[in-house]
Write a protein that holds these residues in place. Sequence first.
Motif, short mmCIF file in Angstrom:
data_model
loop_
_atom_site.label_atom_id
_atom_site.label_comp_id
_atom_site.label_asym_id
_atom_site.label_seq_id
_atom_site.Cartn_x
_atom_site.Cartn_y
_atom_site.Cartn_z
N ASN A 310 0.81 -1.21 0.00
CA ASN A 310 0.00 0.00 0.00
C ASN A 310 0.85 1.26 0.00
OD1 ASN A 310 -2.55 -1.40 0.21
ND2 ASN A 310 -1.94 -1.91 2.30
N ASN A 311 2.15 1.12 0.27
CA ASN A 311 3.07 2.26 0.26
C ASN A 311 4.37 1.82 -0.40
OD1 ASN A 311 1.73 4.42 2.21
ND2 ASN A 311 1.47 2.42 3.16
N MET A 312 4.82 2.60 -1.37
CA MET A 312 6.06 2.30 -2.07
C MET A 312 6.83 3.60 -2.27
SD MET A 312 4.74 -0.44 -4.96
CE MET A 312 6.42 -0.89 -5.42
N SER A 313 8.13 3.50 -2.48
CA SER A 313 8.94 4.70 -2.68
C SER A 313 10.20 4.35 -3.45
CB SER A 313 9.31 5.34 -1.34
OG SER A 313 10.13 4.47 -0.57
N PHE A 314 10.79 5.37 -4.06
CA PHE A 314 12.09 5.22 -4.70
C PHE A 314 12.78 6.58 -4.71
CE2 PHE A 314 9.02 6.05 -8.12
CZ PHE A 314 9.62 7.09 -8.82
N MET A 315 14.09 6.57 -4.93
CA MET A 315 14.89 7.79 -4.95
C MET A 315 15.29 8.12 -6.38
SD MET A 315 15.31 8.61 -1.68
CE MET A 315 16.77 9.63 -1.60
N LYS A 358 -10.58 0.65 -13.74
CA LYS A 358 -9.90 -0.62 -13.99
C LYS A 358 -9.32 -0.66 -15.40
CE LYS A 358 -10.51 -5.63 -13.77
NZ LYS A 358 -9.84 -5.85 -15.07
N ASP A 359 -10.06 -0.16 -16.38
CA ASP A 359 -9.57 -0.15 -17.76
C ASP A 359 -8.34 0.74 -17.90
OD1 ASP A 359 -11.56 -1.86 -18.53
OD2 ASP A 359 -12.89 -0.28 -19.28
N GLU A 360 -8.34 1.88 -17.19
CA GLU A 360 -7.19 2.77 -17.26
C GLU A 360 -5.97 2.16 -16.58
OE1 GLU A 360 -9.82 6.91 -17.33
OE2 GLU A 360 -9.17 6.03 -15.44
N CYS A 361 -6.20 1.43 -15.50
CA CYS A 361 -5.09 0.71 -14.86
C CYS A 361 -4.49 -0.30 -15.83
CB CYS A 361 -5.57 -0.01 -13.60
SG CYS A 361 -6.01 1.09 -12.24
N ASP A 362 -5.37 -1.01 -16.52
CA ASP A 362 -4.89 -2.02 -17.48
C ASP A 362 -4.09 -1.38 -18.60
OD1 ASP A 362 -6.11 -3.98 -16.02
OD2 ASP A 362 -7.93 -4.07 -17.26
N SER A 363 -4.49 -0.17 -19.04
CA SER A 363 -3.77 0.48 -20.14
C SER A 363 -2.35 0.84 -19.74
CB SER A 363 -4.52 1.73 -20.60
OG SER A 363 -4.37 2.80 -19.67
N GLY A 426 -4.50 -4.37 -6.46
CA GLY A 426 -3.36 -5.21 -6.82
C GLY A 426 -2.51 -4.62 -7.92
N ALA A 427 -3.08 -3.68 -8.70
CA ALA A 427 -2.33 -3.08 -9.81
C ALA A 427 -1.44 -1.93 -9.35
CB ALA A 427 -3.30 -2.57 -10.88
N PHE A 428 -1.60 -1.52 -8.09
CA PHE A 428 -0.87 -0.34 -7.62
C PHE A 428 0.64 -0.50 -7.74
CE2 PHE A 428 1.25 1.47 -3.75
CZ PHE A 428 1.33 2.78 -4.21
N SER A 429 1.19 -1.63 -7.26
CA SER A 429 2.65 -1.81 -7.29
C SER A 429 3.18 -1.81 -8.71
CB SER A 429 3.03 -3.10 -6.57
OG SER A 429 2.44 -4.22 -7.19
N VAL A 430 2.44 -2.41 -9.64
CA VAL A 430 2.89 -2.44 -11.04
C VAL A 430 2.86 -1.04 -11.64
CG1 VAL A 430 2.44 -3.38 -13.34
CG2 VAL A 430 2.05 -4.80 -11.31
N ILE A 431 1.79 -0.29 -11.36
CA ILE A 431 1.68 1.08 -11.89
C ILE A 431 2.78 1.97 -11.32
CG2 ILE A 431 0.22 3.15 -11.83
CD1 ILE A 431 -2.21 1.30 -11.99
N PHE A 432 3.07 1.82 -10.03
CA PHE A 432 4.12 2.64 -9.42
C PHE A 432 5.48 2.31 -10.01
CE2 PHE A 432 6.91 4.05 -5.91
CZ PHE A 432 6.45 5.35 -5.78
#
Length: 448
Positions: A310-315, A358-363, A426-432
């Motif tokens: 639910n929380n991700m980060s990068f530098m 959902k469709d926009e996440c898939d795109s 579930g798509a959040f980590s992939v999108i990030f």
Amino acid sequence: MGGKKRKREGPNNKFSENPPDFGHLASLYPSFEPFVQYSRYGHPRIDWTDFNATRELTRVLLHHHHALNWSNYIHWVEDLLSSDIIPNTISTEGGKVRGFDIGTGANCIYPLLGASLLGWSFVGSDVTDVAIEWAGRNVDSNPHISELIEIRQVQSNADAPCVEGLHHEESVHGENYHGPPMLLGVVREDEKFDFCMCNPPFFESLEEAGLNPKTSCGGTSEEMVCPGGEKAFITRIIEDSTQLKHHFRWFTSMAGKKSSLKYLISKLWEVGVTIVKTTEFVQGRTSRWGLAWSFLPPIQKSSISLPDKNNMSFMLEGLQRQHGAINVLEAVKSYFSLHGLSCTLNTSSFTVDVVASKDECDSIVKNELPITNKSMDCQPTRETSNGSSLNFSLNRLCLRILVFQQIPGTLLVKGSLQDRNSPSSGAFSVIFQKLEEALRNKFCTKPV
């Protein structure tokens, strides 16, 4: 002349002899540049009556002079609080995050950072009159957050309260802690906190503090030295925590030596904690370690479900000077807008709120661009803590992207899922991860 004498700045005020160079700060931090004005003689200045100018100056000075580990510690605590490791059974006043800073010091750095960056409220404790006086002045000089911070003086007492049921058969390098109270006798009976934090005295003597040529240590003897060093100091926090286990969700402390962790973790399991977390803060050649523990029962997760991040980060590191937090925020908004997502950019909080179907996440996952922008259906909105609105629906993914400047040339990008119950979560980590790839390609690619 008989004019008023200016008040002499305190001994710990680093700006007493060298006031901030607003022009230099503006060249390093693009977000501060719009607030800098120049006199007809070319001298940079700011409008002290402008709330936004003084707030941005506070943020920039905190980042510029205290980026090393302080902000990393704050954001690690933020990650602990937003995780689902333990239940949120602590009810603080107004539902706001509330922290306790043990030994806040004259600079009062953790409360100022937590309040200015995240809107948290704090109690900062200390024992010396000088630290209390200047911590209070530093808080009062930031009126936009002063109501969030209480400075509390601890009574110096060589015979600090003992913790019943604990025995000191083992000594820490021959010394136990016998200084002023840490938490017992300072935290009031009716108080609840989400966390406590501490930057303890790392050393047993001032001579030890000067032995490592790779680090520069500054501070008073009270701030740097404790009989028994950080082991004795943090052990006392652990002992106090056994009596205040229902007053805090998380107990945390920083440690200056990795060798201390093994002893401290063993001590934690001895007193019956339910969970221990550690991390390492690295900046250049200097390392510090974070230690966190709780007595609350961990949340039981189903063995058949996959854990969602639910929380991700990068530098983003090695950025050119012209690429600041605002530029990255605009690139984040452009990236999602290109895929037809609804985006709201908030320059005051350095966030972009994103709503996706959902469709926009898939795109995004499939790297497909929409042929036309789809109209967004009206959905109920829920007000967020900083005043922005997000569309929440079971068929939508709602996320927030925060861009935070660590030091010049280095940005921290954090993403948080706003509605964990969405079927698209579930798509959040992939999108990030896709966003990270796009930002690195745009800002971190070295010119040929």
